[in-house]
Design a protein around this motif. Sequence first.
Motif, PDB file in Angstrom:
ATOM      1  N   GLU A  98      -3.644 -16.966 -18.816  1.00  0.00           N
ATOM      2  CA  GLU A  98      -3.158 -15.756 -18.160  1.00  0.00           C
ATOM      3  C   GLU A  98      -4.351 -14.799 -18.168  1.00  0.00           C
ATOM      4  N   GLY A  99      -5.153 -14.863 -17.124  1.00  0.00           N
ATOM      5  CA  GLY A  99      -6.414 -14.125 -17.125  1.00  0.00           C
ATOM      6  C   GLY A  99      -7.322 -14.734 -18.171  1.00  0.00           C
ATOM      7  N   GLU A 100      -7.792 -13.922 -19.127  1.00  0.00           N
ATOM      8  CA  GLU A 100      -8.655 -14.429 -20.200  1.00  0.00           C
ATOM      9  C   GLU A 100      -7.870 -14.753 -21.465  1.00  0.00           C
ATOM     10  N   THR A 101      -6.546 -14.681 -21.385  1.00  0.00           N
ATOM     11  CA  THR A 101      -5.686 -14.975 -22.536  1.00  0.00           C
ATOM     12  C   THR A 101      -5.236 -16.426 -22.491  1.00  0.00           C
ATOM     13  N   LEU A 102      -5.473 -17.131 -23.592  1.00  0.00           N
ATOM     14  CA  LEU A 102      -5.018 -18.514 -23.727  1.00  0.00           C
ATOM     15  C   LEU A 102      -3.580 -18.499 -24.226  1.00  0.00           C
ATOM     16  N   VAL A 103      -2.703 -19.194 -23.530  1.00  0.00           N
ATOM     17  CA  VAL A 103      -1.317 -19.330 -23.967  1.00  0.00           C
ATOM     18  C   VAL A 103      -1.128 -20.789 -24.377  1.00  0.00           C
ATOM     19  N   ARG A 104      -0.882 -20.985 -25.660  1.00  0.00           N
ATOM     20  CA  ARG A 104      -0.737 -22.330 -26.220  1.00  0.00           C
ATOM     21  C   ARG A 104       0.715 -22.542 -26.624  1.00  0.00           C
ATOM     22  N   ARG A 105       1.319 -23.629 -26.129  1.00  0.00           N
ATOM     23  CA  ARG A 105       2.687 -24.015 -26.511  1.00  0.00           C
ATOM     24  C   ARG A 105       2.628 -25.398 -27.136  1.00  0.00           C
ATOM     25  N   PHE A 106       3.426 -25.560 -28.190  1.00  0.00           N
ATOM     26  CA  PHE A 106       3.482 -26.854 -28.853  1.00  0.00           C
ATOM     27  C   PHE A 106       4.823 -26.978 -29.576  1.00  0.00           C
ATOM     28  N   PRO A 107       5.320 -28.213 -29.719  1.00  0.00           N
ATOM     29  CA  PRO A 107       6.554 -28.395 -30.477  1.00  0.00           C
ATOM     30  C   PRO A 107       6.258 -28.286 -31.963  1.00  0.00           C
ATOM     31  N   GLY A 108       7.135 -27.625 -32.668  1.00  0.00           N
ATOM     32  CA  GLY A 108       6.928 -27.498 -34.102  1.00  0.00           C
ATOM     33  C   GLY A 108       8.117 -26.858 -34.775  1.00  0.00           C
ATOM     34  N   ILE A 109       8.034 -26.816 -36.067  1.00  0.00           N
ATOM     35  CA  ILE A 109       9.062 -26.182 -36.883  1.00  0.00           C
ATOM     36  C   ILE A 109       8.441 -24.934 -37.486  1.00  0.00           C
ATOM     37  N   PRO A 110       9.027 -23.769 -37.232  1.00  0.00           N
ATOM     38  CA  PRO A 110       8.465 -22.572 -37.867  1.00  0.00           C
ATOM     39  C   PRO A 110       8.373 -22.786 -39.375  1.00  0.00           C
ATOM     40  N   SER A 111       7.174 -22.561 -39.905  1.00  0.00           N
ATOM     41  CA  SER A 111       6.926 -22.844 -41.315  1.00  0.00           C
ATOM     42  C   SER A 111       5.812 -21.935 -41.817  1.00  0.00           C
ATOM     43  N   ALA A 127      -5.998 -13.636 -27.281  1.00  0.00           N
ATOM     44  CA  ALA A 127      -6.864 -12.820 -26.431  1.00  0.00           C
ATOM     45  C   ALA A 127      -8.325 -13.265 -26.518  1.00  0.00           C
ATOM     46  N   ALA A 128      -9.077 -12.876 -25.490  1.00  0.00           N
ATOM     47  CA  ALA A 128     -10.523 -13.102 -25.467  1.00  0.00           C
ATOM     48  C   ALA A 128     -11.182 -12.149 -26.468  1.00  0.00           C
ATOM     49  N   PRO A 129     -12.292 -12.487 -27.030  1.00  0.00           N
ATOM     50  CA  PRO A 129     -13.082 -13.689 -26.773  1.00  0.00           C
ATOM     51  C   PRO A 129     -12.649 -14.894 -27.608  1.00  0.00           C
ATOM     52  N   ALA A 130     -11.740 -14.689 -28.564  1.00  0.00           N
ATOM     53  CA  ALA A 130     -11.289 -15.795 -29.416  1.00  0.00           C
ATOM     54  C   ALA A 130     -10.625 -16.905 -28.606  1.00  0.00           C
ATOM     55  N   SER A 131     -10.021 -16.551 -27.492  1.00  0.00           N
ATOM     56  CA  SER A 131      -9.321 -17.551 -26.679  1.00  0.00           C
ATOM     57  C   SER A 131     -10.243 -18.684 -26.252  1.00  0.00           C
ATOM     58  N   ARG A 132     -11.481 -18.364 -25.942  1.00  0.00           N
ATOM     59  CA  ARG A 132     -12.425 -19.411 -25.517  1.00  0.00           C
ATOM     60  C   ARG A 132     -12.731 -20.371 -26.666  1.00  0.00           C
TER      61      ARG A 132
END
Length: 129
Positions: free
Chosen positions: A77-90, A56-61
Amino acid sequence: MTRKHFKIVAEEIAKIDALPAVAEGEQVTENARPFWLEGFGVWSGAKPETIEVAIAAPASRYYAAQVWHADQEDHWEGETLVRRFPGIPSPEVNRRILSLGRFVVRVRPESICAELAADAEHLCRLSKC
């Protein structure tokens, strides 16, 4: 500090063992990948999956300017940054998500949510000491 203090400190530093990788002759190169998420969790043997964190904003910026993974995909998504990345839950990924605090809007996959909840409960118990 006196010369005597410097000598004592220098003697103590000389006793410190080198990092194992350095001791074995491995070299860190300028071409080493600078992305902190790339290697974490690989020791688990789990198959990489898509991890999604909505911030969420303002951290998203602030986080929009950071690269967590070479193959990350960001969208808004509006002011929300949606970040996707490949990884292994750890644990490393969990700590990164927990560091976002109240700015976390959504986390996927669900398996990470259960681990985050357990970590947060533990922290809440500690704060009541």
